[in-house]
Every structure is written in structure tokens, then in C-alpha cells.
Design an enzyme around this catalytic site. Sequence first.
Site, PDB file in Angstrom:
ATOM      1  N   ASP A   1       0.847  -1.181   0.000  1.00  0.00           N
ATOM      2  CA  ASP A   1       0.000   0.000   0.000  1.00  0.00           C
ATOM      3  C   ASP A   1       0.887   1.237   0.000  1.00  0.00           C
ATOM      4  O   ASP A   1       2.081   1.178   0.292  1.00  0.00           O
ATOM      5  CB  ASP A   1      -1.032  -0.010   1.133  1.00  0.00           C
ATOM      6  CG  ASP A   1      -0.424   0.253   2.496  1.00  0.00           C
ATOM      7  OD1 ASP A   1       0.816   0.340   2.607  1.00  0.00           O
ATOM      8  OD2 ASP A   1      -1.195   0.383   3.455  1.00  0.00           O
TER       9      ASP A   1
ATOM     10  N   ASN B   1      -4.675  13.014  -1.063  1.00  0.00           N
ATOM     11  CA  ASN B   1      -6.129  13.077  -1.235  1.00  0.00           C
ATOM     12  C   ASN B   1      -6.715  14.238  -0.445  1.00  0.00           C
ATOM     13  O   ASN B   1      -7.561  14.987  -0.943  1.00  0.00           O
ATOM     14  CB  ASN B   1      -6.754  11.759  -0.765  1.00  0.00           C
ATOM     15  CG  ASN B   1      -7.358  10.963  -1.897  1.00  0.00           C
ATOM     16  OD1 ASN B   1      -7.408  11.396  -3.041  1.00  0.00           O
ATOM     17  ND2 ASN B   1      -7.817   9.767  -1.588  1.00  0.00           N
TER      18      ASN B   1
ATOM     19  N   HIS C   1      -9.787  14.322  -4.458  1.00  0.00           N
ATOM     20  CA  HIS C   1      -9.851  12.941  -4.940  1.00  0.00           C
ATOM     21  C   HIS C   1      -9.448  12.818  -6.408  1.00  0.00           C
ATOM     22  O   HIS C   1      -8.983  11.758  -6.835  1.00  0.00           O
ATOM     23  CB  HIS C   1     -11.256  12.383  -4.736  1.00  0.00           C
ATOM     24  CG  HIS C   1     -11.589  12.137  -3.295  1.00  0.00           C
ATOM     25  ND1 HIS C   1     -11.040  11.100  -2.582  1.00  0.00           N
ATOM     26  CD2 HIS C   1     -12.382  12.810  -2.432  1.00  0.00           C
ATOM     27  CE1 HIS C   1     -11.494  11.115  -1.337  1.00  0.00           C
ATOM     28  NE2 HIS C   1     -12.312  12.150  -1.221  1.00  0.00           N
TER      29      HIS C   1
ATOM     30  N   ASP D   1      -6.997  10.017  -7.539  1.00  0.00           N
ATOM     31  CA  ASP D   1      -7.334   9.019  -8.554  1.00  0.00           C
ATOM     32  C   ASP D   1      -6.268   8.974  -9.655  1.00  0.00           C
ATOM     33  O   ASP D   1      -5.891   7.897 -10.127  1.00  0.00           O
ATOM     34  CB  ASP D   1      -8.694   9.334  -9.173  1.00  0.00           C
ATOM     35  CG  ASP D   1      -9.849   9.043  -8.220  1.00  0.00           C
ATOM     36  OD1 ASP D   1      -9.608   8.421  -7.166  1.00  0.00           O
ATOM     37  OD2 ASP D   1     -10.983   9.440  -8.539  1.00  0.00           O
TER      38      ASP D   1
ATOM     39  N   ASP E   1      -5.737   2.286  -1.660  1.00  0.00           N
ATOM     40  CA  ASP E   1      -4.380   2.379  -2.215  1.00  0.00           C
ATOM     41  C   ASP E   1      -3.594   1.087  -1.974  1.00  0.00           C
ATOM     42  O   ASP E   1      -2.379   1.105  -1.856  1.00  0.00           O
ATOM     43  CB  ASP E   1      -3.636   3.569  -1.607  1.00  0.00           C
ATOM     44  CG  ASP E   1      -3.474   3.463  -0.095  1.00  0.00           C
ATOM     45  OD1 ASP E   1      -4.241   2.702   0.525  1.00  0.00           O
ATOM     46  OD2 ASP E   1      -2.587   4.133   0.462  1.00  0.00           O
TER      47      ASP E   1
END
Length: 293
Positions: free
Chosen positions: A172, A180, A185, A189, A215
Site C-alpha cells: 500500500d 487526497n 480525490h 485518482d 491504495d
Amino acid sequence: MTRIAEIPTILPAHDDDRTGIAIVSFEGRLLELSPEIAPIFQTDLSALRNLTFHELSHPDDLLRDEVLFEKLLEEGTGSYSMLKRYRRARGDYIWTELDVTLMCDTRGAPSHFVSRIRPTDIRNETLDTLHDRVTHDPLTRLLNRTMILEQVATAVRRGRRLGQGFGLIMLDLNGFKAINDSHGHEAGDLLLARVAQRLRAALDTPDLIGRLGGDEFAVILRGTGDEQALRHRQKQIAACFEQPFTPLYPGHAVDLGASIGAASYPRDGATPSELLRHADQAMYDCKRAGRSA
């Protein structure tokens, strides 16, 4: 192993001139083919004999087919059905309805498969769209959580059957939440998509990668079971984070790290849940220790 001498030389009877029938070995090799197979694949039967279904399948559909194929072998009885694309002689793909049955010899032991293949009447574009939705993560274009977990289970079944090892890596991203929170976002993304591109480029052809959610990602290193090879592949994946990700938003590059954990079958677990738990624990040990790729 398939006992070739016990495979029937006469294919099962049927009355549908669009359905082709194939006798398939445990290794996936096409041993006997009915005449109806030729127009489906648009080639002579002689060009298909002794090929494997792995060589003729669309890569995305092959993953699902292998899940069901290995499960059937493990259970030792039964059948399965699926919609599947096969590659034809000219290089295009045809959607088919596939039915596979595990057959037994005179002693009741599994000996071979009978596959029935029939072109479907559903539009190719419709099936392409539906298949993509149920197999891939829409943001990163990697395998979705369901698919990657199915592949872990399939790798365990294949490893148990053939005595082969494989590696599992979980990772991760470190610092992703701050991006974020700070930039929204949309930036997050885009970063996930960029990470997915780098990870995919770092993998060898047989490797599989999926997004578990958020993630967090998982990589199956098929054919990489020993510790030295697994460590080498970990370093290749870690190298994806050596350079910043640019540009995510005007004037800024993002330095991003990752916490990585690995497990090896069968050393670190004999079941999918044991392997996932081992890799997950190793990943969080890495994060708690403050180490980052």
C-alpha cells in the site's frame, strides 16, 4: 497425468451443427476434435491438435477459465459453463458458450475433459463491456479485488497439484491520504492510475496484479517461488517508487513510497488465507517500522 490410452477415440454424439467438441487433457491440450471445431476457429483441425486451451484463449478469459479448471480438478468431478473468447486463425477473437465436463475412466478415476464450444448469439460489444466491468478495476485498469483473490486461490490449487511454488506481494502507498486530503480525490485518482501503470510495466508476462481497494495492491508472481527470486522481484516493484510522479497538479511532483510485504507458497502458507495473512502482516510490519520503497 492423463492416461492417453483410456481417452475415447469416438467423440460424444450431438445434434447441433454449431457446437464443436474437444477432448482435453489435464494439461489443457486438445487431443481429439469434432469437425464442427474447424469453422469456429476458421482453420483445419490439424492446426489445432496438440495446442492447449491456454494458447487459444483470450488472456482475460483464460484467467477465469483456469479458476474453474483447477477447481474441477481439485474436486475430481463435475462441470462448469462460461462465456469465453477464443483466438481464431486470422488473429481476431470469437465469443463462445463453453461447457466443460470432467470425465472418468472405467475405474472411476478422472481421466480427461470434454469441452463443448458453441458461438454465442450475443453481440460481441455487449459481452466485451460486461466482461470488463466484472473483471477489472475501472480506475486503474488492473484486475479487481474479486479476480485477484480468485487467482490466489487458483495458484494454490495449481501449486498443490503440480508441486510448484509462487510468490505473493502486497503493498500500500505511504502518504497517499495526505495527497487526497490536500489536493482532492481527482489528484488521488490520477496518482493511483499512474502507480498502476508503473507497477504493470515492472511485471513479467506471467505475473498478475490487482487492486484490492483504496491504495492497496496485490501481485501474484507465478513461477517465482524461491526466496532469492522473490526478493529480486520485490526490488523491481520497489524501484517503481524511486522517481516522483509528475505532473499530478500544476507545478508539483509527488514523491511517494510504498510498504511492501511478501509471502511464498508453500513456505509461508498452504492456503490462500494463510498466504494473504502472511503478506499482509509483512506489509504492515514494514509500515510500522517506517520503511518505504
